[in-house]
Design a protein around this motif. Structure first.
Motif, PDB file in Angstrom:
ATOM      1  N   MET A 230      23.432  -1.847 170.823  1.00 21.58           N
ATOM      2  CA  MET A 230      22.395  -1.570 169.829  1.00 21.58           C
ATOM      3  C   MET A 230      22.587  -0.146 169.298  1.00 21.58           C
ATOM      4  N   LEU A 231      22.671  -0.017 167.981  1.00 24.21           N
ATOM      5  CA  LEU A 231      22.865   1.287 167.358  1.00 24.21           C
ATOM      6  C   LEU A 231      21.831   1.503 166.260  1.00 24.21           C
ATOM      7  N   PRO A 232      21.354   2.746 166.093  1.00 25.38           N
ATOM      8  CA  PRO A 232      20.537   3.061 164.920  1.00 25.38           C
ATOM      9  C   PRO A 232      21.415   3.107 163.683  1.00 25.38           C
ATOM     10  N   ASP A 233      20.787   2.978 162.529  1.00 26.28           N
ATOM     11  CA  ASP A 233      21.539   2.887 161.274  1.00 26.28           C
ATOM     12  C   ASP A 233      22.443   4.095 161.058  1.00 26.28           C
ATOM     13  N   ASP A 234      21.963   5.295 161.394  1.00 27.60           N
ATOM     14  CA  ASP A 234      22.759   6.505 161.174  1.00 27.60           C
ATOM     15  C   ASP A 234      24.098   6.465 161.904  1.00 27.60           C
ATOM     16  N   GLN A 235      24.145   5.796 163.046  1.00 25.30           N
ATOM     17  CA  GLN A 235      25.381   5.742 163.817  1.00 25.30           C
ATOM     18  C   GLN A 235      26.252   4.547 163.456  1.00 25.30           C
ATOM     19  N   ALA A 236      25.717   3.607 162.691  1.00 27.82           N
ATOM     20  CA  ALA A 236      26.479   2.394 162.367  1.00 27.82           C
ATOM     21  C   ALA A 236      26.869   2.310 160.897  1.00 27.82           C
ATOM     22  N   ARG A 237      26.160   3.013 160.021  1.00 30.64           N
ATOM     23  CA  ARG A 237      26.285   2.813 158.572  1.00 30.64           C
ATOM     24  C   ARG A 237      27.723   2.927 158.081  1.00 30.64           C
ATOM     25  N   ASP A 238      28.400   4.014 158.412  1.00 30.34           N
ATOM     26  CA  ASP A 238      29.759   4.231 157.888  1.00 30.34           C
ATOM     27  C   ASP A 238      30.732   3.184 158.420  1.00 30.34           C
ATOM     28  N   ALA A 239      30.602   2.858 159.715  1.00 34.28           N
ATOM     29  CA  ALA A 239      31.505   1.865 160.305  1.00 34.28           C
ATOM     30  C   ALA A 239      31.281   0.487 159.701  1.00 34.28           C
ATOM     31  N   VAL A 240      30.037   0.144 159.411  1.00 33.19           N
ATOM     32  CA  VAL A 240      29.742  -1.141 158.763  1.00 33.19           C
ATOM     33  C   VAL A 240      30.331  -1.159 157.351  1.00 33.19           C
ATOM     34  N   ALA A 241      30.155  -0.052 156.616  1.00 28.15           N
ATOM     35  CA  ALA A 241      30.692   0.026 155.257  1.00 28.15           C
ATOM     36  C   ALA A 241      32.212  -0.089 155.245  1.00 28.15           C
ATOM     37  N   ALA A 242      32.851   0.431 156.298  1.00 31.68           N
ATOM     38  CA  ALA A 242      34.316   0.377 156.380  1.00 31.68           C
ATOM     39  C   ALA A 242      34.827  -0.934 156.969  1.00 31.68           C
ATOM     40  N   GLY A 243      33.924  -1.811 157.370  1.00 32.72           N
ATOM     41  CA  GLY A 243      34.324  -3.077 157.965  1.00 32.72           C
ATOM     42  C   GLY A 243      34.719  -2.969 159.424  1.00 32.72           C
ATOM     43  N   ALA A 244      34.428  -1.812 160.060  1.00 30.53           N
ATOM     44  CA  ALA A 244      34.806  -1.613 161.459  1.00 30.53           C
ATOM     45  C   ALA A 244      33.773  -2.171 162.431  1.00 30.53           C
ATOM     46  N   LEU A 245      32.558  -2.403 161.949  1.00 28.97           N
ATOM     47  CA  LEU A 245      31.505  -2.999 162.762  1.00 28.97           C
ATOM     48  C   LEU A 245      30.833  -4.122 161.985  1.00 28.97           C
ATOM     49  N   LEU A 246      30.380  -5.111 162.722  1.00 28.84           N
ATOM     50  CA  LEU A 246      29.634  -6.223 162.132  1.00 28.84           C
ATOM     51  C   LEU A 246      28.272  -6.336 162.806  1.00 28.84           C
ATOM     52  N   PRO A 247      27.207  -6.548 162.040  1.00 27.51           N
ATOM     53  CA  PRO A 247      25.905  -6.810 162.665  1.00 27.51           C
ATOM     54  C   PRO A 247      25.907  -8.195 163.293  1.00 27.51           C
ATOM     55  N   LEU A 248      25.295  -8.306 164.431  1.00 27.43           N
ATOM     56  CA  LEU A 248      25.239  -9.589 165.132  1.00 27.43           C
ATOM     57  C   LEU A 248      24.021 -10.415 164.728  1.00 27.43           C
ATOM     58  N   GLY A 249      23.168  -9.844 163.877  1.00 33.38           N
ATOM     59  CA  GLY A 249      21.970 -10.563 163.471  1.00 33.38           C
ATOM     60  C   GLY A 249      20.899 -10.476 164.536  1.00 33.38           C
ATOM     61  N   GLY A 250      19.954 -11.379 164.455  1.00 38.96           N
ATOM     62  CA  GLY A 250      18.887 -11.366 165.443  1.00 38.96           C
ATOM     63  C   GLY A 250      17.892 -10.262 165.169  1.00 38.96           C
ATOM     64  N   PRO A 251      16.923 -10.094 166.049  1.00 39.35           N
ATOM     65  CA  PRO A 251      15.831  -9.146 165.808  1.00 39.35           C
ATOM     66  C   PRO A 251      16.275  -7.703 165.979  1.00 39.35           C
ATOM     67  N   GLY A 252      15.881  -6.858 165.030  1.00 38.60           N
ATOM     68  CA  GLY A 252      16.032  -5.433 165.243  1.00 38.60           C
ATOM     69  C   GLY A 252      14.961  -4.965 166.220  1.00 38.60           C
ATOM     70  N   ILE A 253      15.218  -3.894 166.910  1.00 32.16           N
ATOM     71  CA  ILE A 253      14.255  -3.362 167.867  1.00 32.16           C
ATOM     72  C   ILE A 253      13.795  -1.994 167.373  1.00 32.16           C
ATOM     73  N   ARG A 254      12.488  -1.854 167.231  1.00 24.32           N
ATOM     74  CA  ARG A 254      11.888  -0.608 166.768  1.00 24.32           C
ATOM     75  C   ARG A 254      11.393   0.179 167.974  1.00 24.32           C
TER      76      ARG A 254
END
Length: 299
Positions: free
Chosen positions: A239-263
């Motif tokens: 589980m990662l916050p958006d700030d730590q995942a955003r660039d990797a997701v944009a570059a295709g290095a990470l994929l969201p697994l879906g399911g519920p986000g946790i606040r």
């Protein structure tokens, strides 16, 4: 009886510096004088204040003295500032506690702005957001980012916002472990990354997917940046916050697994002191949190 400020300050110096010798250097006295001051205060109070370990740590009574000494130091700085002679004390040390992910993402920027304009140096204590409040209770910190909304005794509390965590994994990890998605069956076998043994974010996400959290193999990576690196390297999902995942997701290095986000709601707690310095810190931290965090409520 009265507690002599110099004796209380000696207890604080030992706790902050981690040894009688280092405290002596800070106070410009001998280690023997430090020991004598501690013993004199212990004799006067009829209580042991320090556990003589390496490093020394305060007892419950010692924590009370540590809180008093920090308050005295802060109020003395406030008084000198009002008198225009604050340089006599130099910069005041302000101890704050914060969770690892806030420290790795948004929390340092407001501290940097404060250090530029105020006579303050920060001692930051990192712990899980569910445990930072205890550092207020034992006198270690004067303020904390915490998940605890109920005020600690002697503290005020205000809402900061929520960190929102999503589940991520690398494309290669998804192909190997989740070819049909993050199903109940797949989650039982797919390696997961936890921050430490107190980290329950991944466990909560697994359970919300209807799977058992007892089965998957777990890696423990106890540093926020390294945790994110571990997920990006494909050692496991996490589980990662958006700030730590955003660039990797944009570059295709990470994929969201879906399911519920946790606040994870976060709050600012600080000692109840009339202090312009603490007020300035709270204001700067709150302003940064409003930009970086989601609202606590889903509304």
């Amino acid at each position: 009886m009265k507690i002599a400020p110099d004796l209380a300050a000696t207890v604080l110096a030992v706790v902050d510096e981690g040894s009688f010798e280092s405290a002596a250097r800070r106070l410009h006295v001998t280690p023997s004088a430090v020991s004598q001051r501690i013993r004199a205060l212990e004799d006067a109070l009829g209580a042991v204040l320090l556990v003589r370990a390496k490093p020394p740590r305060p007892t419950e009574a010692g924590a009370t003295i540590v809180r008093l000494a920090r308050q005295q130091a802060l109020l003395e700085q406030e008084a000198l500032t009002e008198l225009g002679v604050e340089d006599r004390l130099g910069r005041v040390r302000l101890s704050v506690a914060v969770n690892a992910d806030s420290l790795a993402t948004w929390f340092l920027d407001p501290l940097a702005r404060l250090a530029e304009r105020l006579p303050v140096v920060f001692e930051v204590h990192r712990d899980d957001q569910d445990f930072t409040a205890r550092l207020l209770s034992d006198g270690t910190a004067v303020a904390a980012v915490t998940a605890q909304s109920a005020p600690v005794a002697g503290c005020s509390v205000s809402a900061l916002g929520a960190m929102v965590y999503e589940a991520y994994a690398t494309p290669a990890f998804v192909r190997r472990w989740f070819p049909s998605g993050a199903t109940v069956e797949a989650l039982a076998d797919a390696p997961v990354v936890d921050f430490d043994r107190r980290d329950d974010l991944q466990t909560r996400w697994i359970r919300e997917r209807g799977a058992s959290a007892a089965s998957p193999p777990r890696h423990f990576i106890p540093a926020s940046a390294d945790f994110a690196t571990a997920v990006r390297s494909g050692i496991g999902w996490g589980m990662l916050p958006d700030d730590q995942a955003r660039d990797a997701v944009a570059a295709g290095a990470l994929l969201p697994l879906g399911g519920p986000g946790i606040r994870v709601p976060l709050y600012w707690q600080q000692w109840n002191l009339h202090s312009t310095l603490l007020a300035a810190v709270a204001d700067e931290v709150s302003r940064a949190a409003r930009s970086a965090l989601a609202p606590i409520s889903r509304r």
